[in-house]
Design an enzyme around this catalytic site. Structure first.
Site, PDB file in Angstrom:
ATOM      1  N   PHE A 114       0.556  -1.562  -0.063  1.00 23.68           N
ATOM      2  CA  PHE A 114      -0.142  -0.298   0.176  1.00 23.68           C
ATOM      3  C   PHE A 114       0.632   1.137   0.094  1.00 23.68           C
ATOM      4  CE2 PHE A 114      -3.384   3.121   1.365  1.00 23.68           C
ATOM      5  CZ  PHE A 114      -3.648   2.864   1.095  1.00 23.68           C
ATOM      6  N   ASP A 185       2.003  -5.828   7.837  1.00 28.30           N
ATOM      7  CA  ASP A 185       1.007  -5.071   7.893  1.00 28.30           C
ATOM      8  C   ASP A 185      -0.258  -5.587   7.165  1.00 28.30           C
ATOM      9  OD1 ASP A 185      -1.474  -3.733   7.242  1.00 28.30           O
ATOM     10  OD2 ASP A 185       0.122  -1.892   5.640  1.00 28.30           O
ATOM     11  N   TYR A 210     -11.382  -0.814  10.474  1.00 23.37           N
ATOM     12  CA  TYR A 210     -12.187  -0.322  10.218  1.00 23.37           C
ATOM     13  C   TYR A 210     -12.516  -0.931   9.136  1.00 23.37           C
ATOM     14  CZ  TYR A 210      -8.283   2.451   7.852  1.00 23.37           C
ATOM     15  OH  TYR A 210      -7.067   2.913   7.619  1.00 23.37           O
ATOM     16  N   LYS A 211     -12.036  -1.655   8.718  1.00 27.31           N
ATOM     17  CA  LYS A 211     -12.255  -2.721   7.482  1.00 27.31           C
ATOM     18  C   LYS A 211     -12.827  -4.099   8.141  1.00 27.31           C
ATOM     19  CE  LYS A 211      -8.062  -1.526   5.219  1.00 27.31           C
ATOM     20  NZ  LYS A 211      -8.656  -0.929   3.643  1.00 27.31           N
ATOM     21  N   ARG A 357     -13.336  -3.656  -7.020  1.00 23.70           N
ATOM     22  CA  ARG A 357     -13.065  -4.215  -5.845  1.00 23.70           C
ATOM     23  C   ARG A 357     -13.789  -4.711  -5.519  1.00 23.70           C
ATOM     24  NH1 ARG A 357      -8.381  -2.075  -1.247  1.00 23.70           N
ATOM     25  NH2 ARG A 357     -10.471  -1.173  -1.238  1.00 23.70           N
TER      26      ARG A 357
HETATM   27  C1  LIG Z   1      -2.580  -1.828   3.292  1.00 25.55           C
HETATM   28  C2  LIG Z   1      -2.474  -0.572   4.196  1.00 25.55           C
HETATM   29  N1  LIG Z   1      -1.921   0.180   5.055  1.00 25.55           N
HETATM   30  C3  LIG Z   1      -1.659   1.140   5.166  1.00 25.55           C
HETATM   31  C4  LIG Z   1      -2.995   1.771   4.843  1.00 25.55           C
HETATM   32  C5  LIG Z   1      -3.547   3.763   5.755  1.00 25.55           C
HETATM   33  O1  LIG Z   1      -4.142   3.133   6.152  1.00 25.55           O
HETATM   34  P1  LIG Z   1      -4.508   4.626   7.942  1.00 25.55           P
HETATM   35  O2  LIG Z   1      -4.392   5.639   6.811  1.00 25.55           O
HETATM   36  O3  LIG Z   1      -4.710   4.411   8.988  1.00 25.55           O
HETATM   37  O4  LIG Z   1      -3.016   5.694   8.441  1.00 25.55           O
HETATM   38  C6  LIG Z   1      -4.155   1.453   4.002  1.00 25.55           C
HETATM   39  C7  LIG Z   1      -5.065   1.952   4.547  1.00 25.55           C
HETATM   40  O5  LIG Z   1      -6.561   1.731   3.537  1.00 25.55           O
HETATM   41  C8  LIG Z   1      -3.825   0.213   4.195  1.00 25.55           C
HETATM   42  O6  LIG Z   1      -4.971  -1.314   3.154  1.00 25.55           O
END
Ligand SMILES: Cc1ncc(COP(=O)(O)O)c(C=O)c1O
Length: 398
Positions: A114, A185, A210-211, A357
């Site tokens: 990400f 992660d 939150y997911k 998705r």
């Molecule tokens: C794999 C991954 N890492 C990091 C993040 C970033 O998260 P945040 O906005 O809570 O910092 C996300 C957000 O969707 C994500 O999917």
């Protein structure tokens, strides 16, 4: 007793006329969350005022709920704490992980990660200077890039676009063999599939709530530190609530005991109340039942879409064992197709440049949802009803 997924579904508020396939982005509202948050507002904040920190146990919520998430990700008790956003937790884990490997300078990651994780790593390298650098390779090349030069291997287990899943146990073992610290992660893993951090001997892990964990928009992230590192790591984000004695108000930082030191500042109590309501549902879920059901839902969706929509190309791995709990398809007009779907009540999302998705979340996704989504998608594709200007206008959030 096997998990009763009809019973878990009944514990969510799912709007009428909506087939929700975006719980991999934002989970729906647990029915009990509204009352739990209202009680936190009126009975705790309203009546107790600042006494709530002790009387309502607010101060312990980040570790108490951390342990309940810990069960879902195979973490030892006392090794998970909640707070801040996932991007912040990535930074915190990376900074501590680099300090455990002072002779090495490379963070290894992959191009499927990400972007925020990569940006946080870039920012940290810039701050540290001294030749620290981020190296990204293709996901399939990660194994061979794990060398003695690497300080930290930072990976997202399940790819946010395609749902491709890394083999966490194998890559963590390879990293250990080369003296490389791992940061996983779990944003698309926690609550999506069984994870066993302790058995894998992972060093650090982070994830969001939150997911799949349904804490609501802006819910806090979590961080895991393996027990063997907890009293060794030195938090770079050394906030007062990670101090050994926050209310001693010392002028100098002394890290707190164990996972407490990964706390930074004031926890988001209202959001934690919503998370608590969701975790009450999770307490009744067996992660292996969840995985079986998730695979069934994903396979049924893939089969249905491939039979009915020849113009869509599967972007996710075909083999279930190599996937998380989402299915993605490619189409050059993916954005417009997704908007047409949403207009008809089937909510998924779009990731540039061409990915549609769909998240499958056994706690509330039914077989009828899968069939309904396939039927509506097939009708949109056959009629080309997506081909209208209003479906091409890009909103701020896709
Ligand atoms: C794999 C991954 N890492 C990091 C993040 C970033 O998260 P945040 O906005 O809570 O910092 C996300 C957000 O969707 C994500 O999917």
């Amino acid at each position: 007793m096997p998990t009763d997924f009809a019973a878990t579904r009944a514990r969510f508020h799912l709007p009428q006329g909506v087939i929700y396939l975006d719980g991999n982005s934002l989970g729906p509202l647990p029915r009990a969350a509204a009352a739990r948050v209202a009680a936190c507002v009126t009975d705790e904040w309203g009546e107790m005022l600042i006494r709530g920190w002790n009387a309502a146990g607010w101060m312990d919520q980040p570790t108490r709920l951390g342990d309940r998430i810990g069960r879902l990700i195979g973490a030892e008790p006392g090794s998970v704490v909640l707070g801040d956003t996932l991007s912040i937790k990535v930074y915190q884990a990376l900074a501590s992980a680099l300090e455990l490997s002072p002779q090495r300078r490379v963070i290894l990651s992959d191009t499927g990660n990400f972007p925020s994780d990569l940006y946080m790593a870039e920012g940290l390298c810039r701050t540290l200077g001294a030749e620290y650098r981020l190296v990204t390779v293709a996901p399939e090349d990660v194994a061979q890039a794990i060398t003695e030069e690497v300080a930290v291997l930072m990976l997202t287990e399940v790819d946010y676009r395609t749902g491709r899943k890394h083999d966490m146990a194998t890559l963590t073992a390879m990293a250990r063999a080369q003296g490389v610290i791992t940061v996983w992660d779990l944003a698309h893993s926690a609550g999506a599939l069984p994870v066993d951090l302790a058995a894998c001997r992972a060093d650090f892990a982070v994830g969001c709530t939150y997911k799949y964990l349904n804490s609501g928009p802006g819910g806090p992230a979590f961080i895991y530190v393996a027990p063997r590192h907890q009293d060794v790591v030195r938090p770079a984000l050394s906030g007062w609530l990670g101090h050994a004695a926050p209310f001693a108000f010392d002028l100098h930082y002394r890290p707190g005991a164990g996972i407490e030191r990964m706390r930074v500042g004031t926890p988001p109590i209202l959001q934690l109340a919503a998370l608590e309501a969701s975790l009450d549902i999770w307490d009744d879920v067996d992660m292996h039942d969840l995985r079986t059901r998730s695979v069934d839902l994903c396979e049924a969706f893939i089969a249905g879409v491939e039979a009915a929509c020849p113009d869509l190309t599967l972007a996710s791995p075909r083999e279930a064992a190599a996937r998380g709990s989402q299915v993605s398809f490619r189409h050059a007009e993916g954005y417009a197709i997704m908007q047409a779907l949403i207009a008809q009540g089937v909510i998924g999302d779009f990731r540039a440049p061409d990915i549609l998705r769909f998240g499958f979340t056994p706690l509330y996704t039914s077989d009828a949802d899968v069939q309904g989504a396939v039927a509506i998608l097939a009708q949109i594709m056959a009629s080309r009803s997506w081909d209208q200007p209003q479906f091409r206008t890009r909103a701020r959030v896709t």
